[in-house]
Write a protein that holds these residues in place. Structure first.
Motif, mmCIF file in Angstrom:
data_model
loop_
_atom_site.group_PDB
_atom_site.id
_atom_site.type_symbol
_atom_site.label_atom_id
_atom_site.label_comp_id
_atom_site.label_asym_id
_atom_site.label_seq_id
_atom_site.Cartn_x
_atom_site.Cartn_y
_atom_site.Cartn_z
ATOM 1 N N GLY A 463 0.808 -1.212 0.000
ATOM 2 C CA GLY A 463 0.000 0.000 0.000
ATOM 3 C C GLY A 463 0.844 1.266 0.000
ATOM 4 O O GLY A 463 0.556 2.230 -0.727
ATOM 5 N N VAL A 464 1.924 1.264 0.792
ATOM 6 C CA VAL A 464 2.813 2.430 0.846
ATOM 7 C C VAL A 464 3.480 2.666 -0.509
ATOM 8 O O VAL A 464 3.600 3.798 -0.983
ATOM 9 N N LEU A 465 3.907 1.586 -1.174
ATOM 10 C CA LEU A 465 4.572 1.720 -2.475
ATOM 11 C C LEU A 465 3.608 2.199 -3.557
ATOM 12 O O LEU A 465 4.012 2.915 -4.479
ATOM 13 N N VAL A 466 2.347 1.831 -3.468
ATOM 14 C CA VAL A 466 1.356 2.355 -4.413
ATOM 15 C C VAL A 466 1.215 3.862 -4.237
ATOM 16 O O VAL A 466 1.120 4.619 -5.216
ATOM 17 N N ILE A 467 1.226 4.326 -2.988
ATOM 18 C CA ILE A 467 1.195 5.771 -2.720
ATOM 19 C C ILE A 467 2.430 6.445 -3.309
ATOM 20 O O ILE A 467 2.349 7.515 -3.924
ATOM 21 N N ILE A 468 3.592 5.818 -3.134
ATOM 22 C CA ILE A 468 4.841 6.363 -3.675
ATOM 23 C C ILE A 468 4.759 6.494 -5.194
ATOM 24 O O ILE A 468 5.171 7.505 -5.773
ATOM 25 N N PHE A 469 4.216 5.473 -5.849
ATOM 26 C CA PHE A 469 4.062 5.509 -7.306
ATOM 27 C C PHE A 469 3.241 6.733 -7.727
ATOM 28 O O PHE A 469 3.595 7.433 -8.677
ATOM 29 N N GLY A 470 2.157 6.999 -7.013
ATOM 30 C CA GLY A 470 1.340 8.164 -7.340
ATOM 31 C C GLY A 470 2.076 9.468 -7.098
ATOM 32 O O GLY A 470 1.994 10.402 -7.916
ATOM 33 N N LEU A 471 2.806 9.571 -5.995
ATOM 34 C CA LEU A 471 3.547 10.797 -5.688
ATOM 35 C C LEU A 471 4.611 11.097 -6.739
ATOM 36 O O LEU A 471 4.945 12.259 -6.990
ATOM 37 N N MET A 472 5.144 10.063 -7.352
ATOM 38 C CA MET A 472 6.220 10.255 -8.321
ATOM 39 C C MET A 472 5.771 10.996 -9.573
ATOM 40 O O MET A 472 6.615 11.514 -10.316
ATOM 41 N N PHE A 473 4.467 11.082 -9.828
ATOM 42 C CA PHE A 473 3.989 11.850 -10.978
ATOM 43 C C PHE A 473 4.310 13.339 -10.831
ATOM 44 O O PHE A 473 4.332 14.072 -11.828
#
Length: 507
Positions: A463-473
């Motif tokens: 779940g944390v890594l999915v959030i990270i993926f979104g922040l990277m945009f």
């Protein structure tokens, strides 16, 4: 007459000695964290430590390190980088001795906090000393050496910890993992006095003591209740402290704004957060640190306490992960990021998610019968993903930061990552033990309970890594360093990359 041509050679020799000394110190700090993780079950058994104490043995170091990084860097600018480096490595060596001779878990936790605080004095000076010692055209070679040191530390830390624990030197059990720092630290202190040159910031600065106090208080109010909550049955005061920490951080922000107006020397340069890529990047660092803090502690407990593996078996199991991180980090910086930019980091986050999902599936399928070789696939996949993130992340975050603030920005990025690490370690009691691990479990039930808790914790990490993926945009599609040729003069930004490599591989 003959002394004139010898002077450059002597200077050259001194600076390379200085480099070896500060790189050894950085290596010692990196290894000290990874070496402790693998020895945690042995420490728990030897000292009769509670799960809360075990969390604080790791989280206490990370919290003190995070809280002191910016302060340590600022103190070096004010009073001299060599002086603060020597104080830091001396204090780190003393704290290592106190850890090695700790009589109980409380003494070990206190010594680890001291160790983190002194590391925060030592580590920020490493790159500052490099900047002051080496001309711009040689720094690329130096930062390449730092990458090699990081890779070596990532591989050797768990293995060295496992060997020292298994060998039980002189009947000292886990204690040599700390005592090994003594000869290295003493040698670094003696040689540092002789070979490192002193340097300070060209402009006089002031230390923001109130800012230091507010930042430290806010972190403690947030992380302490998380770490002790499950053990104390989540008391009301714990919830009040966590809510109160938000108020403390709000006061900290207002005070830093006041400091900018008053004397222009805040602890944190808040104007940096107006840069979109920097604000998003620090959020990525914070959440990435949370994911790492959760994974590495529960991974160790899962293998050694849940599966009953020896420290040596657990340490060697992690070697494929460390090698994959190092290889992928080198390829990402040299080949992939210049061509694909931000997409490389996002691919890294998704690759780590894939590795975690494979691990969850294997843990469920094989249960207590899982073997080390079966873990190799998810660990390699996770390592590749992590390598695609850690090396280029800081460069991407700093790409739109004004050059004059790159040093401050670098320290803040590292602080956010270490804060996330401490927060993740604090959350272990929530995602791993809460509702899954019960001290009343029979020994026959404990193994499968740890397997279930491990899978539960990995879902949180996903779940944390999915959030990270979104922040990277929010990161720039291509960093400035990848788009422009660059002249190598931005030493601070290059130094930040090396610092990020070191910090991100510190579980």
């Amino acid at each position: 007459m003959t002394s004139t041509p010898l002077q450059p050679e002597q200077t050259d020799r001194r600076r390379w000695f200085a480099l070896a000394i500060v790189m050894t110190a950085a290596f010692m700090d990196l290894v000290d964290v990874t070496i402790v993780n693998i020895a945690i079950p042995s420490i728990q058994e030897g000292l009769g430590a509670t799960f809360s104490s075990i969390q604080w043995i790791t989280a206490g170091y990370a919290l003190a390190f995070a809280a002191g990084l910016i302060t340590g860097g600022r103190l070096g600018d004010i009073y001299g980088r060599k002086r603060l480096f020597l104080i830091g490595i001396g204090g780190f060596t003393l704290a290592s001795a106190l850890c090695g001779f700790a009589a109980n878990s409380e003494m070990l936790v206190a010594s680890r906090i001291l160790q983190g605080a002194t590391a925060a004095l030592m580590v920020p000076q490493v790159l500052s000393i490099v900047h002051a010692t080496f001309p711009a055209h040689e720094r690329g070679k130096v930062f390449g050496l730092f990458g090699a040191v990081v890779g070596l530390g990532a591989v050797s830390g768990p293995l060295l910890g496992a060997l020292l624990t298994e060998w039980n030197l002189f009947g000292l059990e886990w204690r040599p993992i700390f005592l090994i720092n003594l000869p290295v630290g003493i040698a670094g202190l003696i040689l540092g006095i002789r070979y490192i040159s002193e340097s300070k910031a060209p402009k006089a600065l002031r230390l923001d003591l109130v800012g230091v106090a507010l930042a430290t208080l806010g972190l403690l109010m947030l992380i302490y209740p998380l770490t002790r909550g499950e053990e104390l049955d989540w008391p009301l005061w714990g919830h009040l402290l966590m809510v109160g920490s938000l108020a403390v951080f709000a006061i900290f922000v207002r005070y830093e704004q006041y400091k900018v107006r008053k004397d222009g020397s805040p602890l944190v340069e808040l104007s940096l957060f107006k840069v979109k890529s920097f604000a998003a990047g620090t959020a990525v660092q914070l959440t990435f640190g949370v994911a790492l803090g959760i994974f590495f502690l529960v991974w160790t407990l899962y293998m050694q306490v849940g599966l009953g593996w020896s420290a040596l078996r657990a340490g060697t199991t992690g070697i494929p992960f460390s090698i994959a991180v190092s290889v992928a980090a080198g390829i990402s910086v040299q080949k992939l990021v210049p061509r694909f930019g931000r997409k490389v980091l996002q691919a890294g986050a998704l690759t780590m998610v894939a590795g975690l999902l494979i691990y969850i599936w294997e843990a469920d399928r094989y249960g207590m019968a899982i073997h080390s070789w079966q873990m190799a696939l998810p660990l390699v996949v996770m390592g590749v993903g992590m390598g695609l993130i850690v090396a280029p992340l800081t460069e991407a975050v700093l790409s739109e930061v004004p050059r004059g603030h790159s040093g401050s920005a670098s320290g803040l990025i590292n602080t956010m990552q270490q804060t996330g690490n401490a927060l993740g370690l604090g959350l272990v009691s929530v995602v791993f033990f809460f509702g899954v691990i019960d001290d009343g479990l029979a020994p026959s039930q404990m193994g499968m309970a740890f397997v279930d808790a491990f899978q539960n914790a990995l879902w949180w990490a996903v779940g944390v890594l999915v959030i990270i993926f979104g922040l990277m945009f929010a990161l720039p599609a291509h960093s400035r360093a990848a788009v422009e040729d660059g002249d190598g003069d931005d030493a601070e930004a290059q130094g930040s990359v090396a610092l990020a490599k070191e910090s991100a591989l510190t579980p």
